[in-house]
Design a protein around this motif. Structure first.
Motif, PDB file in Angstrom:
ATOM      1  N   ALA A   1     -67.328 -21.701 -36.692  1.00  0.00           N
ATOM      2  CA  ALA A   1     -66.721 -21.578 -35.371  1.00  0.00           C
ATOM      3  C   ALA A   1     -65.659 -22.650 -35.167  1.00  0.00           C
ATOM      4  O   ALA A   1     -64.713 -22.457 -34.427  1.00  0.00           O
ATOM      5  CB  ALA A   1     -67.792 -21.677 -34.296  1.00  0.00           C
ATOM      6  N   GLU A   2     -65.802 -23.784 -35.802  1.00  0.00           N
ATOM      7  CA  GLU A   2     -64.815 -24.852 -35.718  1.00  0.00           C
ATOM      8  C   GLU A   2     -64.489 -25.334 -37.120  1.00  0.00           C
ATOM      9  O   GLU A   2     -65.317 -25.287 -38.003  1.00  0.00           O
ATOM     10  CB  GLU A   2     -65.348 -26.002 -34.876  1.00  0.00           C
TER      11      GLU A   2
ATOM     12  N   SER B   1     -76.594 -21.017 -27.293  1.00  0.00           N
ATOM     13  CA  SER B   1     -75.502 -21.581 -28.067  1.00  0.00           C
ATOM     14  C   SER B   1     -76.070 -22.068 -29.386  1.00  0.00           C
ATOM     15  O   SER B   1     -76.989 -22.887 -29.407  1.00  0.00           O
ATOM     16  CB  SER B   1     -74.862 -22.739 -27.303  1.00  0.00           C
ATOM     17  N   ARG B   2     -75.496 -21.586 -30.492  1.00  0.00           N
ATOM     18  CA  ARG B   2     -75.975 -22.025 -31.804  1.00  0.00           C
ATOM     19  C   ARG B   2     -75.747 -23.518 -32.015  1.00  0.00           C
ATOM     20  O   ARG B   2     -76.524 -24.184 -32.686  1.00  0.00           O
ATOM     21  CB  ARG B   2     -75.265 -21.240 -32.905  1.00  0.00           C
ATOM     22  N   SER B   3     -74.655 -24.054 -31.458  1.00  0.00           N
ATOM     23  CA  SER B   3     -74.353 -25.480 -31.634  1.00  0.00           C
ATOM     24  C   SER B   3     -75.007 -26.336 -30.553  1.00  0.00           C
ATOM     25  O   SER B   3     -74.780 -27.535 -30.505  1.00  0.00           O
ATOM     26  CB  SER B   3     -72.839 -25.697 -31.627  1.00  0.00           C
TER      27      SER B   3
ATOM     28  N   THR C   1     -64.173 -13.464 -33.261  1.00  0.00           N
ATOM     29  CA  THR C   1     -65.537 -13.095 -33.640  1.00  0.00           C
ATOM     30  C   THR C   1     -65.494 -11.745 -34.330  1.00  0.00           C
ATOM     31  O   THR C   1     -64.592 -10.950 -34.109  1.00  0.00           O
ATOM     32  CB  THR C   1     -66.478 -13.014 -32.416  1.00  0.00           C
TER      33      THR C   1
ATOM     34  N   GLN D   1     -74.353 -26.447 -27.427  1.00  0.00           N
ATOM     35  CA  GLN D   1     -73.392 -26.923 -26.440  1.00  0.00           C
ATOM     36  C   GLN D   1     -73.670 -26.230 -25.110  1.00  0.00           C
ATOM     37  O   GLN D   1     -74.102 -25.082 -25.074  1.00  0.00           O
ATOM     38  CB  GLN D   1     -71.953 -26.590 -26.889  1.00  0.00           C
TER      39      GLN D   1
ATOM     40  N   SER E   1     -69.630 -15.837 -33.227  1.00  0.00           N
ATOM     41  CA  SER E   1     -69.458 -16.628 -32.020  1.00  0.00           C
ATOM     42  C   SER E   1     -70.516 -17.722 -31.975  1.00  0.00           C
ATOM     43  O   SER E   1     -71.592 -17.597 -32.555  1.00  0.00           O
ATOM     44  CB  SER E   1     -69.601 -15.706 -30.808  1.00  0.00           C
ATOM     45  N   ASP E   2     -70.201 -18.784 -31.243  1.00  0.00           N
ATOM     46  CA  ASP E   2     -71.202 -19.826 -31.033  1.00  0.00           C
ATOM     47  C   ASP E   2     -72.332 -19.287 -30.159  1.00  0.00           C
ATOM     48  O   ASP E   2     -73.475 -19.678 -30.310  1.00  0.00           O
ATOM     49  CB  ASP E   2     -70.560 -21.056 -30.383  1.00  0.00           C
TER      50      ASP E   2
END
Length: 195
Positions: free
Chosen positions: A73-74, A185-187, A128, A189, A157-158
């Motif tokens: 994602a990043e 949110s997977r991360s 995505t 955040q 997507s996150d």
């Protein structure tokens, strides 16, 4: 495989030409072909001719597809391929480009003569789903001025949903009236749901 016999009748001590055509389109690696010649020879009524060889592409791309799998994602990731000319003809890559804003490409000569290393980088991450593109490799080869290489990636997507799918059983005695999903949110955040 097709054959063409110049003469079907051959006098004792004489010979004839046998033309053989092997279809090699898409063939790579070791090949083994056999041709059977039938005759009225009482000692060898059927004679087997064996052909062994290795099929190579004049312009070879290794691997033949740029496969990113899941892109982050990043940040960005890179994949490399090797484009080489297997003939003695001089060969140069003159430019590389992709047909998608998601990827960028650059090239440099490889250590082997007539070979180039091409690096494909994913640069857009705000997408995505499945991404398909073509890498176009421009060359100075008269028969292969452009070599196209497929590029595949999947950007997730996150945000994710659990369970990822909803299944309604139409023949159930009481159809489900409500379903609970978890959006996360997977991360890990913080995020806001609007609307």
């Amino acid at each position: 495989t097709t054959t063409e016999l110049a003469n079907t009748s051959v006098a004792p001590g004489k010979s004839t030409d046998l033309g053989i055509r092997f279809p090699l389109r898409g063939a790579r690696g070791a090949l083994h072909k056999s041709i059977y010649v039938d005759s009225n020879d009482t000692l060898t009524p059927t004679y087997r001719l064996e052909f062994k060889g290795t099929a190579t592409m004049e312009i070879d791309v290794v691997p033949p597809v740029v496969q990113f799998g899941i892109i982050p994602a990043e940040g960005s990731t890179e994949r490399q391929i090797l484009v080489r000319c297997n003939s003695n003809m001089p060969f140069h890559v003159t430019a590389v480009a992709t047909d998608s804003e998601v990827f960028r490409a650059r090239f440099e000569p490889a250590t082997n003569a007539n070979s180039y290393r091409i690096t494909v980088i994913n640069v857009v991450t705000q997408i995505t789903g499945s991404v398909q593109a073509k890498l176009r490799v421009s060359t100075d080869h008269p028969r292969f001025p452009v070599v196209e290489v497929p590029v595949y990636a999947y950007a997730r997507s996150d945000l994710a949903l659990r369970p990822p799918t909803l299944t309604y059983l139409t023949n159930a005695p009481v159809p489900a009236a409500a379903q609970v999903f978890t959006l996360y949110s997977r991360s890990r955040q913080a995020f806001h749901v609007v609307g």
